[in-house]
Structures are given as structure tokens and as C-alpha cells.
Design a protein around this motif. Structure first.
Motif, PDB file in Angstrom:
ATOM      1  N   ASN A   2       0.789  -1.116   0.052  1.00  0.00           N
ATOM      2  CA  ASN A   2      -0.086   0.074   0.133  1.00  0.00           C
ATOM      3  C   ASN A   2       0.893   1.262   0.014  1.00  0.00           C
ATOM      4  OD1 ASN A   2      -2.127  -1.729   0.292  1.00  0.00           O
ATOM      5  ND2 ASN A   2      -2.323  -1.246   2.509  1.00  0.00           N
ATOM      6  N   ARG A   3       0.421   2.221  -0.586  1.00  0.00           N
ATOM      7  CA  ARG A   3       0.895   3.714  -0.475  1.00  0.00           C
ATOM      8  C   ARG A   3      -0.068   4.584  -0.334  1.00  0.00           C
ATOM      9  NH1 ARG A   3       4.731   5.615  -5.658  1.00  0.00           N
ATOM     10  NH2 ARG A   3       5.199   7.580  -4.786  1.00  0.00           N
ATOM     11  N   ILE A   4      -0.074   5.228   0.674  1.00  0.00           N
ATOM     12  CA  ILE A   4      -1.134   6.144   1.017  1.00  0.00           C
ATOM     13  C   ILE A   4      -0.158   7.550   1.223  1.00  0.00           C
ATOM     14  CG2 ILE A   4      -2.663   7.131   2.838  1.00  0.00           C
ATOM     15  CD1 ILE A   4      -2.960   4.041   3.323  1.00  0.00           C
ATOM     16  N   GLU A  60      -6.194   3.496   5.186  1.00  0.00           N
ATOM     17  CA  GLU A  60      -5.561   2.213   5.485  1.00  0.00           C
ATOM     18  C   GLU A  60      -6.604   1.173   5.809  1.00  0.00           C
ATOM     19  OE1 GLU A  60      -3.136  -0.805   5.175  1.00  0.00           O
ATOM     20  OE2 GLU A  60      -2.256   1.226   5.083  1.00  0.00           O
ATOM     21  N   ILE A  63      -8.400   0.387   2.474  1.00  0.00           N
ATOM     22  CA  ILE A  63      -7.695  -0.412   1.438  1.00  0.00           C
ATOM     23  C   ILE A  63      -7.753  -2.002   1.892  1.00  0.00           C
ATOM     24  CG2 ILE A  63      -5.345  -0.998   0.820  1.00  0.00           C
ATOM     25  CD1 ILE A  63      -4.844   1.890   0.615  1.00  0.00           C
ATOM     26  N   GLN A  64      -7.527  -1.971   3.431  1.00  0.00           N
ATOM     27  CA  GLN A  64      -7.823  -3.496   3.704  1.00  0.00           C
ATOM     28  C   GLN A  64      -9.127  -3.907   3.675  1.00  0.00           C
ATOM     29  OE1 GLN A  64      -5.182  -5.197   4.846  1.00  0.00           O
ATOM     30  NE2 GLN A  64      -4.051  -3.142   4.337  1.00  0.00           N
ATOM     31  N   ARG A  67      -8.888  -5.311   0.067  1.00  0.00           N
ATOM     32  CA  ARG A  67      -8.245  -6.494  -0.092  1.00  0.00           C
ATOM     33  C   ARG A  67      -8.889  -7.618   0.488  1.00  0.00           C
ATOM     34  NH1 ARG A  67      -3.027  -5.778  -1.418  1.00  0.00           N
ATOM     35  NH2 ARG A  67      -2.115  -3.912  -1.393  1.00  0.00           N
ATOM     36  N   ARG A  74      -0.775  -4.096  -5.527  1.00  0.00           N
ATOM     37  CA  ARG A  74      -0.432  -2.764  -5.121  1.00  0.00           C
ATOM     38  C   ARG A  74      -1.685  -1.932  -5.121  1.00  0.00           C
ATOM     39  NH1 ARG A  74       5.729  -0.969  -6.566  1.00  0.00           N
ATOM     40  NH2 ARG A  74       6.444  -3.002  -5.939  1.00  0.00           N
ATOM     41  N   VAL A  75      -1.726  -0.972  -4.225  1.00  0.00           N
ATOM     42  CA  VAL A  75      -2.794  -0.016  -4.040  1.00  0.00           C
ATOM     43  C   VAL A  75      -2.343   1.213  -3.568  1.00  0.00           C
ATOM     44  CG1 VAL A  75      -4.909   0.454  -2.792  1.00  0.00           C
ATOM     45  CG2 VAL A  75      -4.546  -1.819  -3.174  1.00  0.00           C
ATOM     46  N   VAL A  76      -2.532   2.295  -4.192  1.00  0.00           N
ATOM     47  CA  VAL A  76      -2.099   3.678  -3.913  1.00  0.00           C
ATOM     48  C   VAL A  76      -3.522   4.491  -3.742  1.00  0.00           C
ATOM     49  CG1 VAL A  76      -1.898   4.283  -6.473  1.00  0.00           C
ATOM     50  CG2 VAL A  76      -0.703   5.483  -4.484  1.00  0.00           C
ATOM     51  N   VAL A  95      -5.054   0.734  -8.462  1.00  0.00           N
ATOM     52  CA  VAL A  95      -5.074  -0.664  -7.949  1.00  0.00           C
ATOM     53  C   VAL A  95      -4.342  -1.484  -8.933  1.00  0.00           C
ATOM     54  CG1 VAL A  95      -6.390  -2.418  -7.244  1.00  0.00           C
ATOM     55  CG2 VAL A  95      -7.122  -0.118  -6.763  1.00  0.00           C
TER      56      VAL A  95
END
Length: 147
Positions: A2-4, A60, A63-64, A67, A74-76, A95
Motif C-alpha cells: 500500500n501507498r497512502i 488504510e 484499503i484493507q 483487500r 499494489r494499491v495507492v 489498483v
């Protein structure tokens, strides 16, 4: 992975795409870029405030949740704060996954949930003054399809 990022800086869509596409096992990359629209009120800019620390934790968590529903790599999520002019980019969701159905669904889910759950507040600046932007019923309606 992840990228936040939540900050005032403009983001580089090409750099973000390169990061998303760096996994050779992924066959799908879906991205969404949101911009500040110049609406009927002649929006000059939006000023975004957020709850530092909590905002990143909520992103976050979103995103979880994605998932848990789809097979993602990958998720940003990048969201700008501060003053953002009309026609400038404000948010980016990207994504990557093995299959397009997972990437499309997850990107839409992340954006729909972000719009209703992430602690951001927007103040719109127009030629006649400034006002806080109210939450939209359409955002709540979009969220219902995921519940």
C-alpha cells in the motif's frame, strides 16, 4: 503493498502508474484521478482540511476492506489538502491485480468509501465568497451497493 499520501503537493500520475505497473504478475491496473470541478457556482478553488493521523488510518482501513474482498497487489491512494485550484487534481486511486474485474471493483469501492468515511472537509471559494461543501446524497447512495 500500500501507498497512502495525504499532503499539499501535486502528484505525478505517470510516476504512480509506473509504481503500480512494476509487478510482472499483474495483468490489470485501474486508476482514477479526481479533479476540482468548476461548477455552476464558478468554483475558483477548494480548501481541504483533514484530521491528521486519523485520515491515513481510515484510508488504510478502506484499503484493507478492499483487500478482503478482492485479490489485489499494489494499491495507492493520494489525497491533496490545502488550497487546490479549479481543474487541478485532488485525489488519485490506483489498483493493480492479476485480473481486471478485481482492479475495477476495488478502485470504485475505495473511492466510494473514501468519499463518505475519510475525514476531509472542503471549503469552496467562488467569486461571491466562501462556503463549506455539504456531503452529497449521491455519495451515500453509491456506498449502498457495497453494503
Amino acid at each position: 503493498m500500500n501507498r497512502i499520501v495525504v499532503n499539499c503537493e501535486p502528484f505525478d500520475v505517470n510516476e504512480l502508474y509506473q509504481w503500480l505497473s512494476s509487478c510482472p504478475q499483474d495483468g490489470a491496473i485501474v486508476t482514477f484521478t479526481g479533479k476540482v470541478r468548476k461548477l455552476e457556482s464558478e468554483t475558483i478553488s477548494l480548501f481541504l482540511e483533514h484530521y491528521a493521523g486519523m485520515t491515513e488510518a481510515v484510508l488504510e482501513k478502506i484499503i484493507q476492506q478492499a483487500r478482503a474482498r478482492w485479490s489485489l497487489n499494489r494499491v495507492v491512494v493520494i489525497h491533496r489538502i490545502g488550497e487546490i485550484q479549479a481543474n487541478e487534481s485532488i485525489v488519485f486511486v490506483g489498483v493493480s491485480s492479476a485480473h481486471r474485474t478485481d482492479s475495477f471493483a476495488a478502485a470504485e469501492f475505495i473511492m466510494d468509501v473514501l468519499k463518505t468515511e475519510a475525514p476531509f472537509w472542503k471549503r469552496e471559494k467562488t467569486p461571491t465568497g466562501e462556503s463549506w461543501v455539504e456531503a452529497k446524497n449521491s455519495d451515500q447512495e453509491s456506498l449502498k451497493k457495497w453494503q
